[in-house]
Design an enzyme around this catalytic site. Structure first.
Site, PDB file in Angstrom:
ATOM      1  N   GLN A   1      34.117  38.175  65.134  1.00  0.00           N
ATOM      2  CA  GLN A   1      33.393  37.761  66.331  1.00  0.00           C
ATOM      3  C   GLN A   1      33.783  36.339  66.718  1.00  0.00           C
ATOM      4  OE1 GLN A   1      29.104  38.452  65.884  1.00  0.00           O
ATOM      5  NE2 GLN A   1      29.640  40.239  64.628  1.00  0.00           N
TER       6      GLN A   1
HETATM    7  N1  GTP Z   1      38.422  55.916  66.552  1.00  0.00           N
HETATM    8  C1  GTP Z   1      38.557  54.951  65.635  1.00  0.00           C
HETATM    9  N2  GTP Z   1      37.570  54.097  65.419  1.00  0.00           N
HETATM   10  C2  GTP Z   1      37.750  53.142  64.500  1.00  0.00           C
HETATM   11  C3  GTP Z   1      38.943  53.021  63.739  1.00  0.00           C
HETATM   12  N3  GTP Z   1      38.827  51.986  62.878  1.00  0.00           N
HETATM   13  C4  GTP Z   1      37.603  51.479  63.094  1.00  0.00           C
HETATM   14  N4  GTP Z   1      36.959  52.165  64.051  1.00  0.00           N
HETATM   15  C5  GTP Z   1      35.604  51.918  64.573  1.00  0.00           C
HETATM   16  O1  GTP Z   1      35.572  50.660  65.204  1.00  0.00           O
HETATM   17  C6  GTP Z   1      34.327  50.026  65.004  1.00  0.00           C
HETATM   18  C7  GTP Z   1      34.521  48.646  64.418  1.00  0.00           C
HETATM   19  O2  GTP Z   1      35.074  48.744  63.108  1.00  0.00           O
HETATM   20  P1  GTP Z   1      34.921  47.588  62.044  1.00  0.00           P
HETATM   21  O3  GTP Z   1      35.675  47.994  60.841  1.00  0.00           O
HETATM   22  O4  GTP Z   1      33.491  47.221  61.868  1.00  0.00           O
HETATM   23  O5  GTP Z   1      35.635  46.397  62.802  1.00  0.00           O
HETATM   24  P2  GTP Z   1      35.864  44.915  62.315  1.00  0.00           P
HETATM   25  O6  GTP Z   1      37.227  44.510  62.693  1.00  0.00           O
HETATM   26  O7  GTP Z   1      35.518  44.805  60.877  1.00  0.00           O
HETATM   27  O8  GTP Z   1      34.790  44.128  63.201  1.00  0.00           O
HETATM   28  P3  GTP Z   1      34.088  42.713  62.859  1.00  0.00           P
HETATM   29  O9  GTP Z   1      33.471  42.859  61.524  1.00  0.00           O
HETATM   30  O10 GTP Z   1      33.094  42.485  63.927  1.00  0.00           O
HETATM   31  O11 GTP Z   1      35.172  41.681  62.890  1.00  0.00           O
HETATM   32  C8  GTP Z   1      33.545  50.949  64.077  1.00  0.00           C
HETATM   33  O12 GTP Z   1      32.671  51.717  64.842  1.00  0.00           O
HETATM   34  C9  GTP Z   1      34.604  51.816  63.460  1.00  0.00           C
HETATM   35  O13 GTP Z   1      34.140  53.085  63.105  1.00  0.00           O
HETATM   36  C10 GTP Z   1      39.974  53.963  63.990  1.00  0.00           C
HETATM   37  O14 GTP Z   1      41.039  53.965  63.395  1.00  0.00           O
HETATM   38  N5  GTP Z   1      39.735  54.900  64.961  1.00  0.00           N
END
Ligand code: GTP
Ligand code: MG
Lengths: 186, 330
Positions: free
Chosen positions: A76
């Site tokens: 974020q």
């Molecule tokens: N369709 C799809 N959704 C995904 C994929 N990888 C992650 N997501 C979705 O994207 C959203 C964010 O995923 P996170 O892993 O929380 O993202 P992050 O990069 O850790 O986000 P922050 O912790 O805020 O930095 C979640 O709802 C996941 O399920 C993917 O390969 N395909």
């Protein structure tokens, strides 16, 4: 950091023994890119209960006789200024991009180019995951590579890998690149 | 040269067991541990605290080296010799925590739990048992508790793994064998207890017992003796007044089965913990006067406590008890 602290590193290495080498990997990228999902996928954990990261997660994964300590830090906007506190002694940067989030390609490109200029990441190999390839609207990795001007990166090894962190597709290929290009050279 | 190394090693180990080192380190962990919960995700503040911990250790070591007149190289060389000495290695653990975030984190989580336990213990001592409102609700908590236990076990497993890696090396040299459970205990000790205990010469088994005892009755460790928190003489002061107040609160809360009673308990626990904290700081600052804390009215801040916090405290308590069991069993 003083000399004692640096020197302590070698002491710790000795204390841990030579049995297993460790790599420090930092996982960065915009919020919602899928970093934590990828981290859990790597650790073979459930990827369905993930919430936005407010701080950071660490997981250790064994890989080819090496211990990979992977640090996943929240993406974020308000957390990004803290990224640079986690870059010291990093062996590999993994940068995750939501390939379907075209609106933020520019933003993610800017963040990446700022990281690349960080003193602590000088020459550190870069693996980019073009994530969420399972979505119909996802841009192909080659397009993203072009948009990021990856071909101009000549001061380090880099690789872009298409993947889907939710179903695991392509993740192993990225890991193989790590093994072949970093682990084996250590 | 070999003699030199020997001398230096002993000097370093001596320093790391001395009040000059132990007190500032203990102060630091006690003053900073309260934000360290055992959630899987780390808070950004952990990093900032870890950073300050590094600076503290660096400053202490610099002072020490200057005083004794050894160079950094000599210090590091001597420290490397720790690989072959288990006891010294244990004393060195808080130094290593500067470079091992996970180790540092588990040290802080452990310390936080320890302070909570001590607060509970004080209540037990005063009331001859925990107020009923603190001991029930187990079923509601069991799910959360399980999750927390898993996380803790993960931490233990990790430190055990690291310990065994180190150990594997030594076994080659010394042909020494030990059971898995004892190495778990040692790993636990290594990460959790060393900074507190100071450790000199006792066997790992004894330390383990000491640890178990320390968990159940804090006064077994001299630095942790808390005279001011002993049960007060009947009718002698505000603390006693509070005790009876709490007990009667407990009755009423049982009658009403409402949240308020629990909230008050929670606040009370928190205050105990803070008092304990302040007390220890006083002790280490060698100002034994004014130690008897005047207990604040637990009802004042009732509104500020969320259900969240209340749950947290209770699950912490169960977790700590499980941990204690584990440690003593093994
Ligand atoms: N369709 C799809 N959704 C995904 C994929 N990888 C992650 N997501 C979705 O994207 C959203 C964010 O995923 P996170 O892993 O929380 O993202 P992050 O990069 O850790 O986000 P922050 O912790 O805020 O930095 C979640 O709802 C996941 O399920 C993917 O390969 N395909
Ligand atoms: Mg995340």
């Amino acid at each position: 950091m003083g000399e004692v602290q640096k020197g302590l590193f070698s002491v710790i290495e000795k204390l841990k023994g030579t049995t297993e080498q460790e790599l420090r990997i930092v996982l960065l990228g915009l919020d919602n890119a899928g970093k934590t999902t990828l981290l859990k996928q790597l650790a073979s954990e459930d990827v369905n209960t993930i919430t936005p990261t407010q701080g950071f997660n660490i997981k250790s994964v064994s890989c080819d006789g090496m211990k990979l300590n992977v640090w996943d830090i929240g993406g974020q906007r308000k957390i990004r200024p803290f990224w640079k506190k986690y870059l010291e002694n990093t062996d590999l940067l993994i940068y995750v991009i939501d390939s379907a989030d075209k609106k933020r390609f520019e933003e993610t490109g800017l963040e990446l180019s700022e990281l690349i200029d960080e003193e602590n990441l000088k020459g550190v190999p870069l693996l980019i995951f073009a994530n969420k390839q399972d979505l119909a609207t996802a841009s192909p990795a080659s397009e993203i590579a072009e948009g990021l001007n990856l071909h101009t990166y000549r001061d380090r090894e880099w690789q872009i890998q298409a993947c889907s962190a939710v179903d695991g597709e392509g993740v192993q290929d990225g890991m193989n690149w790590i093994i072949n290009n970093i682990v084996k050279k250590k | 040269m070999a003699d030199d190394g020997e001398w230096m090693l002993e000097s370093i180990a001596g320093y790391l067991s001395s009040p000059d080192w132990i007190i500032p380190i203990a102060d630091f962990t006690e003053n900073n541990c309260s934000v360290f919960d055992d959630e899987d995700e780390n808070k950004l503040t952990y990093t900032e605290i870890h950073q300050r911990y590094k600076q503290l250790v660096e400053r202490l070591l610099d002072n020490y080296m200057q005083e004794v007149g050894i160079t950094e190289e000599q210090f590091l060389e001597a420290s490397s010799a720790l690989t072959v000495n288990k006891t010294l290695q244990a004393v060195f653990q808080p130094v290593l925590a500067t470079h091992d975030f996970q180790m540092f984190r588990s040290l802080m989580v452990q310390k936080n739990m320890e302070l909570q336990l001590q607060a509970l213990h004080v209540i037990k001592e005063r009331n001859g048992g925990l107020p009923e409102c603190l001991t029930d609700g187990v079923d509601v908590m069991s799910e959360l508790e399980k999750k927390e236990m898993n996380i803790l076990q993960e931490v233990l497993r990790r430190s055990k793994e690291e310990y065994e890696l180190e150990k594997a090396d030594r076994i080659q040299e010394k042909d020494e064998t030990a059971s898995t459970s004892s190495s778990l205990s040692e790993a636990l000790l290594g990460t959790a207890c060393d900074s507190v205990n100071g450790i000199n010469g006792t066997s790992q088994e004894n330390e383990l017992k000491e640890y178990g005892v320390l968990k159940t009755s804090p006064p077994s460790c001299e630095r942790k003796t808390l005279p001011a928190l002993r049960p007060p003489v009947k009718g002698s002061g505000p603390a006693d007044h509070m005790t009876s107040e709490i007990l009667s609160d407990c009755d009423s809360s049982r009658r009403l089965t409402d949240e308020e009673g629990l909230q008050q308990r929670t606040e009370y626990l928190k205050q105990q913990r803070d008092k304990l904290h302040a007390l220890k700081r006083d002790q280490t600052l060698k100002t034994p006067t004014e130690r008897a804390p005047v207990a604040p009215d637990p009802r004042h801040h009732t509104q500020e406590i969320s259900v969240e916090e209340k749950k947290k405290l209770q699950k912490r308590k169960h977790l700590a008890e499980k941990l204690k069991e584990e440690v003593i069993k093994k």
